[in-house]
Design a protein around this motif. Sequence first.
Motif, PDB file in Angstrom:
ATOM      1  N   ILE A   1     -63.130  48.803  43.502  1.00 35.85           N
ATOM      2  CA  ILE A   1     -61.755  49.308  43.402  1.00 35.85           C
ATOM      3  C   ILE A   1     -61.410  49.597  41.944  1.00 35.85           C
ATOM      4  O   ILE A   1     -60.847  50.643  41.613  1.00 35.85           O
ATOM      5  N   VAL A   2     -61.746  48.668  41.056  1.00 35.58           N
ATOM      6  CA  VAL A   2     -61.486  48.866  39.619  1.00 35.58           C
ATOM      7  C   VAL A   2     -62.187  50.128  39.132  1.00 35.58           C
ATOM      8  O   VAL A   2     -61.611  50.940  38.399  1.00 35.58           O
ATOM      9  N   SER A   3     -63.420  50.320  39.546  1.00 28.74           N
ATOM     10  CA  SER A   3     -64.188  51.494  39.141  1.00 28.74           C
ATOM     11  C   SER A   3     -63.544  52.783  39.638  1.00 28.74           C
ATOM     12  O   SER A   3     -63.465  53.773  38.905  1.00 28.74           O
ATOM     13  N   LEU A   4     -63.058  52.774  40.868  1.00 28.52           N
ATOM     14  CA  LEU A   4     -62.423  53.968  41.439  1.00 28.52           C
ATOM     15  C   LEU A   4     -61.104  54.292  40.738  1.00 28.52           C
ATOM     16  O   LEU A   4     -60.748  55.457  40.584  1.00 28.52           O
ATOM     17  N   VAL A   5     -60.385  53.245  40.328  1.00 25.79           N
ATOM     18  CA  VAL A   5     -59.122  53.456  39.600  1.00 25.79           C
ATOM     19  C   VAL A   5     -59.398  53.925  38.180  1.00 25.79           C
ATOM     20  O   VAL A   5     -58.653  54.728  37.609  1.00 25.79           O
ATOM     21  N   GLY A   6     -60.480  53.406  37.580  1.00 26.10           N
ATOM     22  CA  GLY A   6     -60.821  53.788  36.222  1.00 26.10           C
ATOM     23  C   GLY A   6     -60.017  53.065  35.165  1.00 26.10           C
ATOM     24  O   GLY A   6     -59.971  53.484  34.009  1.00 26.10           O
ATOM     25  N   LYS A   7     -59.393  51.934  35.544  1.00 28.51           N
ATOM     26  CA  LYS A   7     -58.589  51.141  34.612  1.00 28.51           C
ATOM     27  C   LYS A   7     -58.811  49.660  34.921  1.00 28.51           C
ATOM     28  O   LYS A   7     -59.186  49.303  36.035  1.00 28.51           O
ATOM     29  N   ASN A   8     -58.537  48.813  33.940  1.00 28.80           N
ATOM     30  CA  ASN A   8     -58.677  47.368  34.123  1.00 28.80           C
ATOM     31  C   ASN A   8     -57.469  46.824  34.879  1.00 28.80           C
ATOM     32  O   ASN A   8     -56.617  46.132  34.331  1.00 28.80           O
ATOM     33  N   VAL A   9     -57.398  47.143  36.158  1.00 25.56           N
ATOM     34  CA  VAL A   9     -56.236  46.801  36.967  1.00 25.56           C
ATOM     35  C   VAL A   9     -56.520  45.536  37.778  1.00 25.56           C
ATOM     36  O   VAL A   9     -57.660  45.248  38.142  1.00 25.56           O
ATOM     37  N   ALA A  10     -55.456  44.761  38.037  1.00 17.61           N
ATOM     38  CA  ALA A  10     -55.584  43.528  38.818  1.00 17.61           C
ATOM     39  C   ALA A  10     -55.812  43.865  40.284  1.00 17.61           C
ATOM     40  O   ALA A  10     -55.035  44.603  40.892  1.00 17.61           O
ATOM     41  N   VAL A  11     -56.878  43.307  40.836  1.00 12.11           N
ATOM     42  CA  VAL A  11     -57.200  43.527  42.255  1.00 12.11           C
ATOM     43  C   VAL A  11     -57.432  42.188  42.932  1.00 12.11           C
ATOM     44  O   VAL A  11     -58.162  41.343  42.424  1.00 12.11           O
ATOM     45  N   ILE A  12     -56.783  42.005  44.047  1.00 13.79           N
ATOM     46  CA  ILE A  12     -57.037  40.881  44.940  1.00 13.79           C
ATOM     47  C   ILE A  12     -57.612  41.454  46.230  1.00 13.79           C
ATOM     48  O   ILE A  12     -57.076  42.413  46.784  1.00 13.79           O
ATOM     49  N   ARG A  13     -58.688  40.881  46.679  1.00  8.94           N
ATOM     50  CA  ARG A  13     -59.270  41.318  47.946  1.00  8.94           C
ATOM     51  C   ARG A  13     -58.868  40.337  49.031  1.00  8.94           C
ATOM     52  O   ARG A  13     -58.931  39.119  48.834  1.00  8.94           O
ATOM     53  N   ALA A  14     -58.432  40.848  50.177  1.00  5.04           N
ATOM     54  CA  ALA A  14     -57.941  39.993  51.256  1.00  5.04           C
ATOM     55  C   ALA A  14     -58.560  40.398  52.580  1.00  5.04           C
ATOM     56  O   ALA A  14     -58.841  41.566  52.811  1.00  5.04           O
ATOM     57  N   MET A  15     -58.768  39.425  53.436  1.00 13.18           N
ATOM     58  CA  MET A  15     -59.229  39.699  54.792  1.00 13.18           C
ATOM     59  C   MET A  15     -58.338  38.934  55.775  1.00 13.18           C
ATOM     60  O   MET A  15     -58.599  37.789  56.123  1.00 13.18           O
ATOM     61  N   PRO A  16     -57.248  39.568  56.198  1.00 12.74           N
ATOM     62  CA  PRO A  16     -56.418  38.988  57.249  1.00 12.74           C
ATOM     63  C   PRO A  16     -56.964  39.402  58.617  1.00 12.74           C
ATOM     64  O   PRO A  16     -58.034  40.021  58.703  1.00 12.74           O
ATOM     65  N   ASN A  17     -56.262  39.068  59.672  1.00  8.46           N
ATOM     66  CA  ASN A  17     -56.579  39.646  60.972  1.00  8.46           C
ATOM     67  C   ASN A  17     -55.297  40.094  61.665  1.00  8.46           C
ATOM     68  O   ASN A  17     -54.187  39.837  61.175  1.00  8.46           O
ATOM     69  N   THR A  18     -55.443  40.765  62.786  1.00 10.58           N
ATOM     70  CA  THR A  18     -54.282  41.425  63.402  1.00 10.58           C
ATOM     71  C   THR A  18     -53.271  40.450  63.998  1.00 10.58           C
ATOM     72  O   THR A  18     -52.168  40.868  64.369  1.00 10.58           O
ATOM     73  N   SER A  19     -53.603  39.160  64.044  1.00  8.65           N
ATOM     74  CA  SER A  19     -52.616  38.175  64.484  1.00  8.65           C
ATOM     75  C   SER A  19     -51.485  38.017  63.465  1.00  8.65           C
ATOM     76  O   SER A  19     -50.509  37.295  63.718  1.00  8.65           O
ATOM     77  N   ALA A  20     -51.604  38.702  62.333  1.00  4.21           N
ATOM     78  CA  ALA A  20     -50.506  38.759  61.362  1.00  4.21           C
ATOM     79  C   ALA A  20     -49.223  39.270  62.010  1.00  4.21           C
ATOM     80  O   ALA A  20     -48.113  38.906  61.595  1.00  4.21           O
ATOM     81  N   ALA A  21     -49.350  40.112  63.024  1.00 10.13           N
ATOM     82  CA  ALA A  21     -48.176  40.704  63.681  1.00 10.13           C
ATOM     83  C   ALA A  21     -47.244  39.646  64.266  1.00 10.13           C
ATOM     84  O   ALA A  21     -46.038  39.873  64.384  1.00 10.13           O
ATOM     85  N   ILE A  22     -47.798  38.480  64.612  1.00 10.73           N
ATOM     86  CA  ILE A  22     -46.980  37.408  65.176  1.00 10.73           C
ATOM     87  C   ILE A  22     -46.979  36.176  64.269  1.00 10.73           C
ATOM     88  O   ILE A  22     -46.678  35.072  64.693  1.00 10.73           O
ATOM     89  N   GLY A  23     -47.328  36.379  63.001  1.00 11.56           N
ATOM     90  CA  GLY A  23     -47.295  35.291  62.032  1.00 11.56           C
ATOM     91  C   GLY A  23     -48.390  34.267  62.205  1.00 11.56           C
ATOM     92  O   GLY A  23     -48.264  33.121  61.768  1.00 11.56           O
ATOM     93  N   GLN A  24     -49.531  34.672  62.813  1.00 10.66           N
ATOM     94  CA  GLN A  24     -50.605  33.731  63.093  1.00 10.66           C
ATOM     95  C   GLN A  24     -51.945  34.173  62.505  1.00 10.66           C
ATOM     96  O   GLN A  24     -53.008  33.811  63.014  1.00 10.66           O
ATOM     97  N   SER A  25     -51.916  34.938  61.433  1.00 11.00           N
ATOM     98  CA  SER A  25     -53.165  35.401  60.828  1.00 11.00           C
ATOM     99  C   SER A  25     -53.909  34.260  60.140  1.00 11.00           C
ATOM    100  O   SER A  25     -53.301  33.305  59.656  1.00 11.00           O
ATOM    101  N   ALA A  26     -55.228  34.380  60.121  1.00  4.82           N
ATOM    102  CA  ALA A  26     -56.067  33.549  59.259  1.00  4.82           C
ATOM    103  C   ALA A  26     -56.586  34.478  58.173  1.00  4.82           C
ATOM    104  O   ALA A  26     -57.406  35.347  58.445  1.00  4.82           O
ATOM    105  N   THR A  27     -56.085  34.326  56.951  1.00  4.06           N
ATOM    106  CA  THR A  27     -56.382  35.245  55.856  1.00  4.06           C
ATOM    107  C   THR A  27     -57.148  34.532  54.751  1.00  4.06           C
ATOM    108  O   THR A  27     -56.790  33.419  54.361  1.00  4.06           O
TER     109      THR A  27
END
Length: 280
Positions: free
Chosen positions: A107-133
């Motif tokens: 992502i940093v390479s694609l942006v071309g700048k030293n930008v802050a990136v957080i990578r996350a892996m939630p799941n679709t249970s986020a819709a009801i407040g029950q994601s495991a992220t």
Amino acid sequence: MKNRPTITFIGAGSMAESLISGMTKTLYVPEQIIVTNRCDRTRLEYMNKTYGVRSETDKRKAVKEADIIILAMKPKDVAEAMGAVASTIHGHQLIISLLAGVTTDTIVSLVGKNVAVIRAMPNTSAAIGQSATAISQGRFATAAHVAIAKKLFETVGIVAIVPEQDLHAVTGLSGSGPAYVYYLVEAMEKAAEEIGLDRSVAKPLILQTIIGAAHMLQSTNKHPSILRKEVTSPGGTTEAGIEVLEQYRFQEAVAACIKRATERSEELGKALLSSAAMQS
């Protein structure tokens, strides 16, 4: 960052919708959220009407307004999407990537700048407040950025902070995990029909069985194998059913499923890196 940051989603698919649904039920108001996508105006209109969020066809404008940029497009589309908005991104913004297999360094390479990136892996249970992220910190992200991301995803479930190399495994386990459970329910519903139970009777019994078992696992320190044995009387019905699962190598199949999903996450990341190298 502002107390009420503006959050722009690039991508308006099922994961973006699940997060927006959960976020707008808890900490965030719809006016804080902007949604843009590749070219599907109908989808943007739907998101606006359903959740009250702002929709924007001009991706550069949507990104320019953002404090937090959430990448929710398909992994194969990230290079094109970032190419369109990279010049608009500045150092005070936080990028949160939901893209399976795509590293923070990519992502940093694609942006071309030293930008802050957080990578996350939630799941679709986020819709009801029950994601495991699970979330991971990119090399230009700070502890403050991690705290912001953690607070955001805690509005839709539980959050674990893991090293980035573990996210492939998280993707295969909990990121794709809800689909495995839905697949199990499909099989149970089909079996119920075949043994003569009406769907209106079978479905609530199946769902409560799964919910109850999950709550049992949460409320006790007992290993799942112990709980299973406590249900399984010698020569009884449960034992007969378990024997069939063992004949079909059920546990091996589940393990192979999770391993293959993990491998696919790794493949997606390698394919993107290869494509980017060819374009450069």
